[in-house]
Enzyme design. Structure first.
Site, PDB file in Angstrom:
ATOM      1  CG  ASP A 171      -0.994   1.551   1.442  1.00  0.00           C
ATOM      2  OD1 ASP A 171      -2.193   1.988   0.549  1.00  0.00           O
ATOM      3  OD2 ASP A 171      -1.380   2.048   2.465  1.00  0.00           O
TER       4      ASP A 171
HETATM    5  P1  ADP Z   1      -3.741   4.291   0.324  1.00  0.00           P
HETATM    6  O1  ADP Z   1      -4.218   3.293   0.076  1.00  0.00           O
HETATM    7  O2  ADP Z   1      -2.564   5.290  -0.521  1.00  0.00           O
HETATM    8  O3  ADP Z   1      -3.270   4.039   1.902  1.00  0.00           O
HETATM    9  P2  ADP Z   1      -6.933   5.062   0.257  1.00  0.00           P
HETATM   10  O4  ADP Z   1      -7.175   4.353  -0.200  1.00  0.00           O
HETATM   11  O5  ADP Z   1      -6.786   5.136   2.282  1.00  0.00           O
HETATM   12  O6  ADP Z   1      -4.775   5.218   0.393  1.00  0.00           O
HETATM   13  O7  ADP Z   1      -6.969   6.633  -0.200  1.00  0.00           O
HETATM   14  C1  ADP Z   1      -7.434   6.747  -1.193  1.00  0.00           C
HETATM   15  C2  ADP Z   1      -7.683   8.144  -1.699  1.00  0.00           C
HETATM   16  O8  ADP Z   1      -9.239   8.014  -0.940  1.00  0.00           O
HETATM   17  C3  ADP Z   1      -7.098   8.863  -0.753  1.00  0.00           C
HETATM   18  O9  ADP Z   1      -5.899   9.174  -1.401  1.00  0.00           O
HETATM   19  C4  ADP Z   1      -8.002  10.366  -0.601  1.00  0.00           C
HETATM   20  O10 ADP Z   1      -8.089  10.966  -1.645  1.00  0.00           O
HETATM   21  C5  ADP Z   1      -9.625   9.510  -0.529  1.00  0.00           C
HETATM   22  N1  ADP Z   1      -9.895   9.703   1.239  1.00  0.00           N
HETATM   23  C6  ADP Z   1      -9.920   8.325   1.327  1.00  0.00           C
HETATM   24  N2  ADP Z   1     -10.260   8.260   3.050  1.00  0.00           N
HETATM   25  C7  ADP Z   1     -10.607   9.762   3.105  1.00  0.00           C
HETATM   26  C8  ADP Z   1     -10.436  11.064   4.258  1.00  0.00           C
HETATM   27  N3  ADP Z   1     -10.837  10.628   5.704  1.00  0.00           N
HETATM   28  N4  ADP Z   1     -10.008  11.830   3.756  1.00  0.00           N
HETATM   29  C9  ADP Z   1     -10.057  12.657   3.014  1.00  0.00           C
HETATM   30  N5  ADP Z   1      -9.263  11.778   1.365  1.00  0.00           N
HETATM   31  C10 ADP Z   1      -9.933  10.488   1.840  1.00  0.00           C
HETATM   32 MG    MG Z   2      -2.275   3.490   3.644  1.00  0.00          MG
END
Ligand code: ADP
Ligand code: MG
Length: 635
Positions: A330
């Site tokens: 991730d």
């Molecule tokens: P990663 O896979 O990089 O850990 P996530 O899947 O958790 O990222 O999140 C993907 C995208 O969704 C983030 O880059 C953000 O744009 C959005 N996102 C998710 N949760 C939140 C939140 N609580 N507040 C703002 N944006 C969020």
């Molecule tokens: Mg993450």
């Protein structure tokens, strides 16, 4: 505290009361030595025989007990085999040898017990270290408080994807909870105001305010015990193997020994001599070293890993880790530090920057995502007061939403706003600009409009690039990055780290698909993640690894391995340890088998004595154990 109570009750017992087996072994050894001494001095006699017999009875009681218990369960185990051997030796009048078998066997059993205890100790100590805190409501916000210090009546905020820290009643919010840790029931349960929630259950999408109704000491302890029990249950496959093996092997050996003892005498050969050989065969064929070979190596490796802050939930995952051919990471919080900061704030139309930040931060207050922490701390830094919210929902991989002053406010990924058809070419253009610099774009909006653009930035972990290199040196064929972030942002980060492939804008279910696609070509696959959004993919992977400190409870719960110190360099360590363990198990098995085989061959012509048989068996067991302990010495 229950822990305290336990230790005082242990303290009031004497050492020997807590360790009856050691006591018996000690007494029995002393008697054996006395018997030897006396027989040298005064020759054999009834005193010497009495000493031997007492030594055998004391030292052999646990073994005979185990043997009988197994027999009642219709299993013929090693203990039974050894008991037969001892009885046979006594019948033949080989007192000293019978006592020696008993003692050496008890030593081997104790050694195995110690190595298992040591691992459990290490796991429990680590569990004690993870500080369980609760977010307690105070004037103007929430403060993390040690769970054991949360008083009854305190109001606690439970964010999505985190465990409920206390037993209590919901006073605000609604959500679904996974209560499988308590009930074993996988179906999530809906919770609304007035419902009772339990410590240790997992909150899913919504945020809840829970009023504590019980003090937490017991549940905390119960939780630790549950973890330890889980680790024990994971030893089950090996245990089953041992049982299956003994169930077939032992009766076969007993039959063979009977044949050796009684068949030749039918043709006129001396009965006593051949009975003796049968007995030697019985003792020789005791598969102690073989049975120990796998579990001691695994237990030893699990301990070595735990010392490095790598908690492995079972031997199975340890074995698989060494042969993985693809590793999926991730991004946010795993390859990057997850310590994000707001880097730009761009309001659209008539919006005022401070108002925009206030609304965004108000929503994010209830979110567990690393992005949320960045937004909230920026608002704090600017001294903004955050308005209350209702109906908070997290949409993993997309964003979060709540009602504030009667209007719905959303904060989340451009992809999510795109799905709702809210993006025009102008906004897309702005997003591409900021994303190509490696910053994560977030949109804030509501009522069918986009109000502004925020970016948060995050640094790759210092070790990320070198860990990816190390994995490739370990012949991992594919290292990929799976992220829910914007594609341009993801590319910018991937370039710095050097992964083979990046897949961006993934929803949690897309991450599962990506892992499964990898599995079709490069099984087994290891996945590393930290977030609620990673949990399904962690479960789908052959080995799921969670970041311990930065990781959410869901990720930790779902994963097979936890890196307690959030240190990615422990990944190459895990792979190497796994390979060394596999090699060592093979060595142990081959050694145990060859040793048995040689002695079996020597037994039938009558070369080996009971002494040698016992010595060989215990010696082989000890060698197998010491070989396994090597896993702990060297890195
Ligand atoms: P990663 O896979 O990089 O850990 P996530 O899947 O958790 O990222 O999140 C993907 C995208 O969704 C983030 O880059 C953000 O744009 C959005 N996102 C998710 N949760 C939140 C939140 N609580 N507040 C703002 N944006 C969020
Ligand atoms: Mg993450």
């Amino acid at each position: 505290m229950p822990q305290g109570k336990e230790s005082t009750s242990e303290g009031s017992q004497s050492f020997w009361q807590r360790r009856p087996r050691e006591l018996l072994l000690g007494l029995s050894t002393a008697l054996l030595v006395a018997a030897w001494g006396w027989s040298r001095h005064a020759g054999p006699g009834s005193l010497v025989q009495g000493l031997f017999l007492t030594a055998i009875l004391l030292g052999g009681a646990p073994m005979a007990g185990e043997g009988l218990r197994a027999l009642k369960g219709r299993r013929v185990g090693i203990d039974f085999l050894m008991t037969l051997g001892v009885i046979g030796a006594v019948i033949l009048g080989e007192w000293g040898e019978a006592a020696a078998v008993v003692i050496l066997f008890a030593v081997a059993e104790l050694l195995e017990k110690y190595s298992v205890e040591r691992t459990r100790g290490a796991i429990k100590a680590l569990m004690d270290l993870t500080p369980p805190t609760a977010l307690v409501q105070e004037k103007g916000g929430y403060r993390p408080v040690l769970v054991k210090e949360v008083p009854v009546g305190a109001r606690v905020l439970v964010k999505p994807g985190t465990r409920v820290p206390v037993d209590g009643t919901v006073v605000e919010g609604a959500s679904t909870l996974d209560e499988s840790s308590l009930t074993g029931e996988a179906q999530p349960v809906e919770k609304k105001v007035g419902d009772v929630v339990y410590a240790g259950t997992m909150n899913q999408q919504g945020s809840l305010i829970v009023e504590a109704t019980k003090r937490a000491e017991e549940t905390l302890f119960a939780q630790i015990v549950r973890y330890v029990e889980k680790a024990q249950a994971q030893r089950a496959p090996v245990q089953r193997f041992v049982d299956r093996f003994a169930a077939r092997y032992t009766p076969a050996v007993i039959s063979l020994a009977l044949l050796v003892a009684f068949l030749p005498p039918l043709f006129g050969l001396p009965l006593r001599e051949w009975m003796y050989r049968g007995l030697v065969l019985l003792v020789i064929s005791c598969p102690c070293a073989l049975v120990l070979s796998t579990p001691v190596a695994i237990v030893s490796a699990l301990t070595a890993a735990a010392r490095q802050g790598v908690l492995i939930k079972g031997g199975k995952y340890l074995e698989t880790a060494g042969v993985v051919r693809a590793v999926a990471f991730d991004k946010t919080g795993t390859l990057t530090t997850g310590r994000l900061a707001v880097s730009t704030l761009v309001p659209f139309n008539h919006w005022e920057p401070q108002r925009l930040l206030t609304l965004a931060a108000a929503v994010e207050q209830h979110s567990e995502h690393p992005i949320a922490a960045a937004v909230v701390s920026r608002a704090r830094a600017e001294g903004l007061t955050l308005p209350p919210l209702r109906d908070f929902v997290a949409l993993p991989g997309r964003g979060a939403q709540a009602r504030i002053d009667g209007q719905t406010v959303s904060v989340g990924s451009p992809r999510w706003f795109e799905e709702q058809g809210l993006l025009g070419e102008g906004i897309r253009q702005r997003i591409r600009q900021v994303a190509s610099a490696g910053h994560t774009p977030l949109l804030v909006g509501g009522e069918g409009e986009v109000w502004g653009l925020l970016t948060v930035a995050d640094e790759p972990r210092a070790e990320s690039a070198s860990v990816v290199q190390a994995l490739k040196r370990l012949q991992v064929a594919r290292v990929v990055m799976l992220t829910g972030d914007d594609p341009a942002t993801a590319e910018a980060v991937a370039e710095k780290i050097g992964v083979d492939l990046t897949q961006a804008a993934l929803l949690p279910t897309d991450k599962v698909d990506a892992v499964q696609a990898l599995q079709r070509e490069y099984a087994p696959v290891l996945m590393v993640g930290d977030g609620v959004n990673d949990a399904p993919a962690l479960a789908a992977a052959d080995v799921g690894v969670a970041m311990g400190a930065a990781g959410t409870d869901v990720a930790l719960e779902t994963a097979d391995v936890a890196l307690m110190a959030d240190d990615l360099t422990k990944l190459p360590f895990l792979l190497t340890l796994s390979r060394r363990t596999r090699r060592l198990i093979r060595q142990n098995i081959v050694f145990a088998l060859v040793m048995k085989f040689i002695f079996l061959l020597l037994t039938v012509p009558g070369v080996t004595t009971l002494w040698m048989a016992v010595g060989a068996d215990v010696g082989a067991s000890l060698l197998v154990i010491f070989n396994a302990l090597r896993l702990q010495s060297r890195r």
